[in-house]
Write a protein that holds these residues in place. Structure first.
Motif, PDB file in Angstrom:
ATOM      1  N   GLY A 127       0.823  -1.201   0.000  1.00  0.00           N
ATOM      2  CA  GLY A 127       0.000   0.000   0.000  1.00  0.00           C
ATOM      3  C   GLY A 127       0.852   1.244   0.000  1.00  0.00           C
ATOM      4  O   GLY A 127       0.520   2.252   0.634  1.00  0.00           O
ATOM      5  N   THR A 128       1.994   1.180  -0.721  1.00  0.00           N
ATOM      6  CA  THR A 128       2.931   2.298  -0.788  1.00  0.00           C
ATOM      7  C   THR A 128       3.279   2.564  -2.249  1.00  0.00           C
ATOM      8  O   THR A 128       2.828   1.864  -3.151  1.00  0.00           O
ATOM      9  CB  THR A 128       4.232   1.961  -0.028  1.00  0.00           C
ATOM     10  OG1 THR A 128       4.990   1.016  -0.799  1.00  0.00           O
ATOM     11  CG2 THR A 128       3.931   1.355   1.333  1.00  0.00           C
ATOM     12  N   ASP A 129       4.147   3.558  -2.468  1.00  0.00           N
ATOM     13  CA  ASP A 129       4.602   3.829  -3.829  1.00  0.00           C
ATOM     14  C   ASP A 129       5.812   2.968  -4.200  1.00  0.00           C
ATOM     15  O   ASP A 129       6.409   3.150  -5.266  1.00  0.00           O
ATOM     16  CB  ASP A 129       4.938   5.316  -3.996  1.00  0.00           C
ATOM     17  CG  ASP A 129       5.981   5.799  -2.997  1.00  0.00           C
ATOM     18  OD1 ASP A 129       6.502   4.966  -2.209  1.00  0.00           O
ATOM     19  OD2 ASP A 129       6.273   7.015  -2.999  1.00  0.00           O
ATOM     20  N   ARG A 130       6.177   2.027  -3.339  1.00  0.00           N
ATOM     21  CA  ARG A 130       7.318   1.147  -3.628  1.00  0.00           C
ATOM     22  C   ARG A 130       6.922  -0.321  -3.497  1.00  0.00           C
ATOM     23  O   ARG A 130       7.761  -1.181  -3.196  1.00  0.00           O
ATOM     24  CB  ARG A 130       8.488   1.480  -2.702  1.00  0.00           C
ATOM     25  CG  ARG A 130       8.089   1.598  -1.246  1.00  0.00           C
ATOM     26  CD  ARG A 130       9.158   2.271  -0.386  1.00  0.00           C
ATOM     27  NE  ARG A 130       8.611   2.725   0.876  1.00  0.00           N
ATOM     28  CZ  ARG A 130       8.419   1.959   1.942  1.00  0.00           C
ATOM     29  NH1 ARG A 130       8.730   0.687   1.893  1.00  0.00           N
ATOM     30  NH2 ARG A 130       7.936   2.457   3.054  1.00  0.00           N
ATOM     31  N   ASP A 131       5.651  -0.618  -3.756  1.00  0.00           N
ATOM     32  CA  ASP A 131       5.143  -1.974  -3.548  1.00  0.00           C
ATOM     33  C   ASP A 131       5.881  -3.021  -4.381  1.00  0.00           C
ATOM     34  O   ASP A 131       6.196  -4.111  -3.901  1.00  0.00           O
ATOM     35  CB  ASP A 131       3.643  -2.038  -3.854  1.00  0.00           C
ATOM     36  CG  ASP A 131       2.807  -1.368  -2.771  1.00  0.00           C
ATOM     37  OD1 ASP A 131       3.320  -1.183  -1.653  1.00  0.00           O
ATOM     38  OD2 ASP A 131       1.641  -1.034  -3.048  1.00  0.00           O
ATOM     39  N   ARG A 132       6.148  -2.690  -5.642  1.00  0.00           N
ATOM     40  CA  ARG A 132       6.817  -3.675  -6.499  1.00  0.00           C
ATOM     41  C   ARG A 132       8.237  -3.951  -6.012  1.00  0.00           C
ATOM     42  O   ARG A 132       8.699  -5.105  -6.023  1.00  0.00           O
ATOM     43  CB  ARG A 132       6.802  -3.203  -7.946  1.00  0.00           C
ATOM     44  CG  ARG A 132       5.388  -3.147  -8.528  1.00  0.00           C
ATOM     45  CD  ARG A 132       5.369  -2.699  -9.971  1.00  0.00           C
ATOM     46  NE  ARG A 132       4.001  -2.597 -10.457  1.00  0.00           N
ATOM     47  CZ  ARG A 132       3.516  -3.260 -11.511  1.00  0.00           C
ATOM     48  NH1 ARG A 132       4.304  -4.061 -12.206  1.00  0.00           N
ATOM     49  NH2 ARG A 132       2.269  -3.097 -11.878  1.00  0.00           N
TER      50      ARG A 132
END
Length: 346
Positions: free
Chosen positions: A163-168
């Protein structure tokens, strides 16, 4: 029969800050209920209130005097149906407060029968799945290290919070750190429908076996679209709170997540399990960060489930209770060796 009931609130620190998409937990306020009969038996119960379901430790403890007065008035720990109805009449909300009372009553009733709770229910302890271990949000490398630590402790299944901008990046890094672990992912409602569909394909490519609550619970059509297009099973947590929600999510999820702090009683949890089975849904038993009185009680339902996420007490710096052993994730109900839920103070 005479029953005597009391409660207190414990303040429990987490081992490390536990972060999900909605925020960070460092300390858990945990209402603890004790119900005693006249023969020296004591039932111990607890549950973790959460603001997401409209409850705090303060509102839970405000409800408990009236709830426990009703228990003492009825005076029979085996009158579980009658007590549950009465508690629901008193408070339609406050699921954790009612759940704590439910656990204490079940613990007491099983102790009076001199049986572990799973045996009182007639369940097979060998059918309990292993629990996963949850990796909370953190710096990516820190999450990878937590994953390695969990695997070293014997956990074969990890649940990764996203649930962040760095999930991948998180998924790639944890998969590299724990190449042989089964992975599950929980977005805690953080994604849009389109993002969830894209992430489902990405997660499937990395061998993720389950995606939990990818979109907000108040967007049922978004959940349906993700379910229809996803290439891995979808679990409904925040979208499935009580028994009426089970058939409502049957066409938009593969799995329902049952938590005591949502459903308000062990009897309701069992009803939800049977309803899920009738709808062709799998069941995951879940938890908040909480102590063994509620974790152990839910663990006795594990033989009826398909997935288990009952690591909440393992995330505490110090749980003042011991209950169901979970070495390396194995739920060892037969190893409890005590009647009731098996919970006792350390």
């Amino acid at each position: 029969m005479t029953l005597d009931a009391e409660f207190e609130t414990l303040s429990l620190d987490t081992e490390r800050p536990f972060t999900i998409a909605r925020g960070t937990t460092r300390t858990v306020e945990y209402p603890l209920v004790r119900i005693r009969d006249g023969d020296g038996n004591e039932g111990i119960g607890g549950a973790a209130p959460t603001r997401h379901y409209g409850e705090t430790a303060a509102t839970a403890t405000a409800a408990l005097p009236d709830l426990l007065d009703a228990v003492e008035e009825i005076g029979d720990p085996h009158a579980l149906d009658r007590i549950e109805r009465r508690l629901g009449e008193l408070f339609r909300r406050n699921p954790a407060a009612r759940g704590a009372v439910s656990v204490a009553l079940h613990d007491l009733a099983a102790k009076r029968a001199d049986l572990p709770l799973y045996r009182l229910w007639g369940l097979d302890p060998d059918r309990a799945p292993e629990t996963c271990y949850t990796i909370g949000l953190d710096d990516v490398e820190a999450m990878a290290e937590h994953a390695r630590e969990a695997v070293d402790r014997g956990f074969s299944t990890l649940k990764v919070k996203l649930g962040t901008d760095r999930d991948r990046e998180i998924v790639r890094t944890i998969r590299s750190a724990a190449p042989d672990a089964a992975l599950r992912v929980d977005a805690n409602e953080a994604w849009s429908r389109a993002e969830a569909v894209r992430m489902a394909d990405f997660l499937a490519d990395f061998g993720v076996e389950l995606l939990e609550q990818p979109v907000p619970a108040d967007e049922p059509e978004a959940l349906r679209r993700v379910y229809e297009r996803a290439s891995l099973p979808i679990a409904a947590d925040e979208s499935c709170v009580r028994l009426p929600d089970v058939p409502a999510v049957a066409d938009r999820a593969d799995v329902i997540v049952i938590k005591l702090s949502k459903c308000a009683s062990l009897r309701e949890a069992r009803r939800m399990i049977h309803a899920a089975d009738a709808q062709g849904l799998d069941v995951m038993l879940g938890c908040m960060v909480e102590a063994q009185p509620s974790i152990a009680a839910m663990a006795h339902l594990a033989p009826l489930s398909d997935y288990v996420d009952l690591d909440g007490s393992l995330l505490l710096a110090d749980d003042p209770f011991e209950g169901v052993p979970m070495p390396g994730g194995e739920i060892d109900l037969a190893g409890v060796g005590r009647p009731g839920t098996g919970v006792r103070e350390r």
